[in-house]
Design an enzyme around this catalytic site. Structure first.
Site, short mmCIF file in Angstrom:
data_model
loop_
_atom_site.label_atom_id
_atom_site.label_comp_id
_atom_site.label_asym_id
_atom_site.label_seq_id
_atom_site.Cartn_x
_atom_site.Cartn_y
_atom_site.Cartn_z
N TYR A 258 -12.70 -55.99 55.70
CA TYR A 258 -12.75 -54.81 54.86
C TYR A 258 -13.81 -53.85 55.37
O TYR A 258 -14.91 -54.23 55.73
CB TYR A 258 -13.07 -55.20 53.41
CG TYR A 258 -13.17 -53.98 52.54
CD1 TYR A 258 -12.03 -53.38 52.04
CD2 TYR A 258 -14.40 -53.37 52.29
CE1 TYR A 258 -12.11 -52.23 51.27
CE2 TYR A 258 -14.48 -52.23 51.53
CZ TYR A 258 -13.33 -51.66 51.03
OH TYR A 258 -13.40 -50.50 50.30
N TRP B 167 -14.36 -49.19 56.21
CA TRP B 167 -13.67 -47.92 56.38
C TRP B 167 -12.82 -47.95 57.62
O TRP B 167 -13.19 -48.52 58.64
CB TRP B 167 -14.69 -46.78 56.44
CG TRP B 167 -14.79 -46.08 55.14
CD1 TRP B 167 -15.12 -46.65 53.94
CD2 TRP B 167 -14.51 -44.71 54.86
NE1 TRP B 167 -15.08 -45.71 52.95
CE2 TRP B 167 -14.72 -44.51 53.48
CE3 TRP B 167 -14.14 -43.62 55.64
CZ2 TRP B 167 -14.54 -43.28 52.87
CZ3 TRP B 167 -13.98 -42.39 55.04
CH2 TRP B 167 -14.17 -42.23 53.67
#
Length: 827
Positions: free
Chosen positions: A156, A158
């Protein structure tokens, strides 16, 4: 981060409107075409200087390169407000925090099974072949022994700007070809809202286009930023910012419209717009909305016709609102005690919202709290009671603060991108297995610590797999995830942890094997700008050669795929430029169908400037939910009733005690209304102005905001005085979960009884392994936050329901070391 206007500006305009100016004593020449401002003068070019156009989350960037080294950078397109995030490309390339070589933790390399050494062991530099062989061997060993459920590759973080070099997608592509992996559900940004909204509106809602800003500026009389700070968050986008969102904020400021900011902190947005600030206790937004709603009902100002025609179940909620279920009317006086907002202010908001065309622009921070599902559900309910949904400039929106939501969508073409599954993968894909084992991203520590545990989730049940190997690429969970000391324990459970990283982030330091990756400035890629506007296609030109021994994630996973015998499937026989040409061609073909002219790829790439699309008048006049309002039978919502579900039978039948069938006020265990003598202050953790979460924390931008070299903490004047704290003091924040140092900023710009420590600060423990609660020297707020799910519905993160104590730090504060390269030896 959003920009306005056709960006085919001259190079003269680029220089005039950017902070790039002069580099290395040489002027940048102008040109009558192009955007990048670009080519340097003939004499400077002969001396080895050039300007390269590229892009990042924080927008289009011009980088001055001298003799192969980046020396300066700035925004490459005109903008009203400078975006300092565009100015630190050299910092990113040459940072002291960079991972220069493949590294293996000493104990791991020697076969020591003591995983508590993670984060404090020595490092050993190894060759790329050695590192890749280790990684490939571990992936194969765990896959053979445990199957897909043994490898966690949630990764996980951006999205990596660029259609090809997307770290998480490339990791998943590699593992899908070699046996599968465990992934995650949802995200940390909107974890609660994205699960509840489909039950209420039939769509995820939080990642949808908003009513056009043009419509808002023309029709809205009141604009409310509710727990939203777009002046900060619009400096970035998921892909790359088109920078128009902040331009629209500038227009809003000039319009003279009434703007209200409801927030515990007097945010940058509030200050920029000169808006009315209504300070609230964090995690009490539902109570405030209910106080307004109760006033509307008792004064007969709610739109009963709208509620009857377009919503379902209001009568159930009304019964609760009026206190007929629990003998507690949710009136303004009740709300005032919880929120800290005076009852008269609450009543006035009800009068103003119901009599004026009002746009409620909701942020996401208010759903990052215990029972966070209720905030967005209640805001939709309040907007329904006002009856302005689907009208020009009225209703609500949940993405105005994110990636330029509300900037009209352009007509052109959308580029393709790399996918997690190869076209050459064959019959077997492991996506089904990955989906079966996946769990909500906020529950990472829980899953690592308690394999086999079953949790409820959105009407179903999930059982955690037994994870043996963690592979993380493109993220920094040791700043993103809550209760860092719990994360440390959780990360001691797997047998192996592998991280691909540019920098020595807190996460990289907790790994066994670290592979050095390139920044986006050391490879070629393309991206689009404005996640909703789709306004530009940006070339992301390679600025410099890969530094030290860094490789792109694409090259790393290609090498790993070779060792597994699946490289032909991974690459599909394509080079970096082959992929980029294909992605561009996807947009080219779509644009042709839309009768929009684009240059061919070779021209686009050689010209080194964006392709810019225009929005139609129809897009500029677009109103969210207008079609639904005009004809709800022909344009029903995706809910069981086809209407806005203020009461959801589906949710009610799940029978959760922490998420009922209608919006409900639940009292959090920790918030301003539930403090203790040991922890008397509430904590709020909003987004920072000079970072993107933890990205850029290691750059010189830190000099603009740190206090005494540490993350700043905002503390109210009276709270500081009671503790003998002065502006600039080093203070210790602590609670039963952990302790951090920070630099005090004493201010009246925060509600009394609350302190603000921005998320994304790098975790820098002073004595990891020597204490149950090591002191974080820099000020990472998640050391203090709760790793507790929002509810059984979404199982999302809830950092904004935490309480702490603050005291002046005594003695000499320890040195911050997390931004320096750790010591290592040569294998």
């Amino acid at each position: 981060m959003k920009k306005q206007g056709k960006i085919d500006a001259s190079r003269r305009g680029f220089l005039k409107n950017s902070s790039l100016g002069l580099a290395a004593g040489a002027g940048l020449a102008t040109s009558t075409t192009g955007v990048v401002g670009a080519l340097v003068s003939t004499s400077a070019k002969a001396a080895g200087m050039e300007t390269v156009f590229t892009a990042a989350h924080w927008g289009p960037i011009g980088v001055v390169v001298e003799n192969g080294k980046a020396v300066k950078s700035a925004g490459a397109m005109p903008m009203t407000i400078e975006n300092e995030l565009q100015s630190v490309v050299p910092d990113q390339l040459y940072s002291e925090a960079r991972v220069k070589y493949p590294m293996v933790r000493k104990g791991y390399l020697e076969g020591n099974k003591d995983t508590t050494l993670r984060g404090r062991d020595e490092w050993v530099r190894v060759s790329w072949d050695k590192a890749l062989d280790l990684v490939a061997g571990e992936v194969k060993r765990v896959t053979d022994a445990h199957g897909a459920s043994g490898i966690f590759a949630g990764s996980y973080g951006w999205y990596s700007s660029g259609a090809l070099h997307a770290a998480r997608t490339l990791l998943h592509r590699y593992l899908n070809l070699t046996g599968g992996f465990v992934g995650v559900k949802g995200d940390l940004s909107t974890g609660a809202a994205q699960v509840i909204m489909p039950h209420v509106l039939g769509t995820i809602e939080v990642y949808e286009q908003q009513t056009s800003w043009e419509v808002v500026l023309e029709n809205s009389e009141i604009v409310v930023f509710w727990a939203a700070n777009p002046f900060t968050t619009l400096r970035n986008a998921w892909t790359s910012t088109d920078q128009h969102g902040i331009e629209y904020l500038t227009k809003l400021k000039a319009s003279g419209k009434r703007v209200i900011c409801i927030d515990p902190v007097k945010s940058e947005t509030c200050q920029f717009l000169g808006a009315e600030w209504i300070p609230t206790n964090t995690a009490t937004d539902v109570a405030l909305m209910m106080g307004i709603a109760h006033t509307l009902v008792t004064q007969g100002k709610h739109d009963q016709a709208f509620l009857k025609k377009y919503t379902k179940g209001f009568e159930h909620f009304e019964t609760y609102l009026l206190g007929k279920e629990d003998n507690q009317p949710k009136d303004a006086e009740w709300a005032a005690k919880i929120t800290g907002v005076p009852a008269e202010t609450i009543k006035q908001l009800a009068a103003d919202f119901s009599s004026k065309r009002t746009m409620l622009m909701g942020g996401w921070g208010m759903q990052r709290q215990r029972h966070g599902e209720q905030t967005h559900w209640m805001l939709v309910t309040l907007a329904s009671m006002l009856g302005q949904i689907g009208l020009p400039g009225g209703g609500f929106g949940f993405s105005y603060h994110y990636a330029n939501g509300g900037v009209p969508s352009a007509t052109g073409g959308i580029i393709g991108s790399i996918t997690a599954t190869s076209a050459e993968a064959g019959e077997k894909s492991w996506l089904d297995d990955a989906s079966k084992f996946s769990f909500p991203v906020a529950r990472v520590a829980d899953a690592l610590l308690y394999p086999g545990k079953t949790i409820k989730f959105n009407g179903t049940e999930i059982t955690y797999p037994d994870i043996k190997l963690v592979y993380w690429a493109g993220g920094n969970p040791f700043t993103h995830l809550q209760d860092t000391n719990k994360q440390v324990k959780a990360w001691q459970k797997p047998e192996t942890i592998i991280v691909n990283e540019v920098n020595w982030t807190p996460t990289a330091r907790m790994a066994d094997i670290v592979l050095p990756t390139t920044t986006s400035y050391e490879r070629n890629d393309i991206t689009m700008s404005g996640d909703y506007s789709m306004m530009n296609i940006f070339p992301m030109k390679q600025v410099v050669e890969p530094q030290f021994e860094a490789k792109s994630d694409y090259d790393i996973f290609t090498e790993l795929s070779k060792r597994a015998g699946v490289d032909a499937k991974f690459t599909e026989g394509k080079t970096e430029m082959d992929w980029l040409k294909g992605f561009y061609q996807t947009a080219f073909d779509a644009a042709r169908k839309n009768r929009v002219i684009m240059p061919n790829f070779d021209k686009f790439w050689s010209e080194n400037k964006p392709v810019t699309f225009k929005a139609t008048d129809k897009a500029k006049k677009w109103v969210r939910y207008e079609e639904f309002r005009n004809d709800p039978l022909l344009n029903p919502l995706g809910t069981p009733s086809g209407k806005i579900e203020i009461f959801s039978d589906v949710v009610a039948k799940m029978n959760y005690d922490d998420c009922k069938g209608h919006p409900t006020w639940f009292v959090p265990d920790e918030f301003a209304g539930n403090v203790t003598a040991e922890a008397p202050l509430a904590l709020v953790t909003p987004h920072p102005y000079y970072r993107l979460h933890s990205q850029l924390c290691h750059t010189s931008l830190r000099e603009k905001y740190t206090v005494a070299g540490r993350e700043p903490v905002l503390i109210h004047t009276e709270d500081a005085k009671a503790r003998g704290i002065a502006n600039g003091d080093v203070v210790r924040l602590f609670n039963k979960r952990g302790q951090v140092l920070a630099g005090a900023v004493v201010t009246d710009g925060i509600i009394k009884g609350t302190v603000c420590l921005h998320e994304g600060a790098w975790y820098d423990p002073a004595d990891l392994g020597q204490s149950e609660q090591p002191l974080c020297k820099f000020g990472s707020p998640n050391v203090l936050t709760r790793d507790e799910a929002t509810s059984n519905l979404a199982q999302a993160n809830s950092p904004n329901t935490a309480i702490v104590q603050v005291e002046k730090f005594q003695g000499e504060a320890p040195e911050v070391t997390v931004f320096k390269e750790p010591k290592y030896t040569q294998a």
